[in-house]
Design a protein around this motif. Structure first.
Motif, short mmCIF file in Angstrom:
data_model
loop_
_atom_site.label_atom_id
_atom_site.label_comp_id
_atom_site.label_asym_id
_atom_site.label_seq_id
_atom_site.Cartn_x
_atom_site.Cartn_y
_atom_site.Cartn_z
N PHE A 50 1.30 -1.31 0.20
CA PHE A 50 -0.19 0.26 0.21
C PHE A 50 0.57 1.07 -0.06
CE2 PHE A 50 -2.36 3.33 2.00
CZ PHE A 50 -3.58 3.39 1.47
N ASN A 51 1.89 1.13 0.68
CA ASN A 51 2.65 2.46 0.88
C ASN A 51 3.84 2.44 -0.44
OD1 ASN A 51 1.86 3.25 3.46
ND2 ASN A 51 1.88 1.90 4.10
N LEU A 52 3.77 1.50 -0.94
CA LEU A 52 4.97 1.66 -1.61
C LEU A 52 4.24 1.98 -3.39
CD1 LEU A 52 7.36 0.72 -3.35
CD2 LEU A 52 6.84 -1.45 -3.80
N ALA A 53 2.45 2.05 -3.51
CA ALA A 53 1.23 1.95 -4.10
C ALA A 53 1.07 3.34 -3.90
CB ALA A 53 0.24 1.21 -4.82
N VAL A 54 1.26 4.33 -3.02
CA VAL A 54 0.86 5.78 -2.51
C VAL A 54 1.98 6.02 -3.10
CG1 VAL A 54 0.48 7.09 -0.74
CG2 VAL A 54 -0.69 5.27 -1.46
N ASP A 76 0.59 18.49 -6.23
CA ASP A 76 1.38 19.31 -7.33
C ASP A 76 2.99 19.80 -6.00
OD1 ASP A 76 -0.18 19.04 -9.16
OD2 ASP A 76 -1.18 20.53 -8.51
N GLY A 77 3.46 19.81 -6.30
CA GLY A 77 4.38 20.48 -5.69
C GLY A 77 5.51 19.49 -4.76
N SER A 78 6.24 20.11 -3.76
CA SER A 78 6.36 19.82 -2.72
C SER A 78 6.04 18.74 -1.77
CB SER A 78 7.88 21.01 -2.03
OG SER A 78 6.98 21.71 -0.97
N GLN A 79 4.51 18.81 -1.46
CA GLN A 79 4.08 18.38 -0.75
C GLN A 79 3.89 16.85 -1.64
OE1 GLN A 79 -0.06 20.06 0.31
NE2 GLN A 79 -0.56 18.03 1.75
N GLY A 80 3.69 16.86 -2.20
CA GLY A 80 3.75 15.11 -3.33
C GLY A 80 5.03 14.72 -2.99
N VAL A 81 6.26 15.45 -3.25
CA VAL A 81 7.30 14.53 -3.30
C VAL A 81 7.45 14.63 -1.80
CG1 VAL A 81 10.12 15.00 -3.31
CG2 VAL A 81 8.56 16.40 -4.37
N LEU A 82 7.47 14.69 -1.06
CA LEU A 82 7.80 14.97 0.86
C LEU A 82 6.80 13.22 1.11
CD1 LEU A 82 7.93 18.25 2.06
CD2 LEU A 82 9.56 16.81 1.92
N THR A 83 5.66 14.21 0.28
CA THR A 83 5.05 12.64 0.98
C THR A 83 4.90 10.97 0.06
OG1 THR A 83 2.71 13.90 0.25
CG2 THR A 83 2.05 11.02 0.56
N ALA A 84 5.75 11.14 -0.82
CA ALA A 84 6.01 9.81 -2.10
C ALA A 84 7.44 9.74 -0.56
CB ALA A 84 6.73 10.21 -3.06
N VAL A 85 8.23 10.41 -0.25
CA VAL A 85 9.54 10.12 0.52
C VAL A 85 9.02 9.49 1.62
CG1 VAL A 85 11.49 10.46 1.90
CG2 VAL A 85 10.81 11.47 -0.48
N GLY A 86 7.86 9.83 3.12
CA GLY A 86 8.00 9.66 4.11
C GLY A 86 6.78 7.78 3.64
N MET A 87 6.14 7.36 3.05
CA MET A 87 5.67 6.35 2.55
C MET A 87 6.57 5.39 1.58
SD MET A 87 2.52 7.11 3.63
CE MET A 87 1.01 6.89 2.78
N GLY A 88 8.03 6.45 1.39
CA GLY A 88 8.51 5.49 0.88
C GLY A 88 9.58 4.37 1.69
N VAL A 89 9.51 5.32 2.83
CA VAL A 89 10.79 5.49 3.60
C VAL A 89 9.80 4.51 5.02
CG1 VAL A 89 11.06 5.55 6.35
CG2 VAL A 89 11.57 7.35 3.87
N VAL A 90 8.23 4.06 5.05
CA VAL A 90 7.20 3.75 6.01
C VAL A 90 7.46 1.63 5.00
CG1 VAL A 90 4.48 2.16 6.78
CG2 VAL A 90 6.00 5.05 6.70
N SER A 91 7.36 2.45 3.83
CA SER A 91 6.87 0.53 2.62
C SER A 91 9.12 0.36 2.99
CB SER A 91 6.39 1.04 1.31
OG SER A 91 7.00 0.42 0.84
N LEU A 92 9.72 0.38 2.58
CA LEU A 92 10.73 0.36 3.16
C LEU A 92 10.48 -0.53 4.80
CD1 LEU A 92 13.15 2.55 1.16
CD2 LEU A 92 12.83 0.67 0.37
#
Length: 57
Positions: free
Chosen positions: A17-21, A30-46
């Motif tokens: 789920f977190n990898l898909a998000v 849009d913008g930095s909020q999307g990038v930071l969301t991707a990074v945060g969810m990526g960390v949880v997925s990892l």
């Protein structure tokens, strides 16, 4: 609660789920909020993925 979070089905759900998000967030938000969301969810997925690999033994 700790035992439930460490169960394999929950870890698989968290991983996938977190990898898909993380993959979709930069395109949906849009913008930095999307990038930071991707990074945060990526960390949880990892973290869930590493826990799955550690539990294989």
């Amino acid at each position: 609660m700790k035992n439930m979070l460490a169960s394999r089905p929950v870890l698989w759900f968290l991983f996938l789920f977190n990898l898909a998000v993380a993959a979709a967030a930069p395109f949906v938000v849009d913008g930095s909020q999307g990038v930071l969301t991707a990074v945060g969810m990526g960390v949880v997925s990892l973290g869930a993925g590493v826990s799955l690999l550690k539990g294989r033994r």
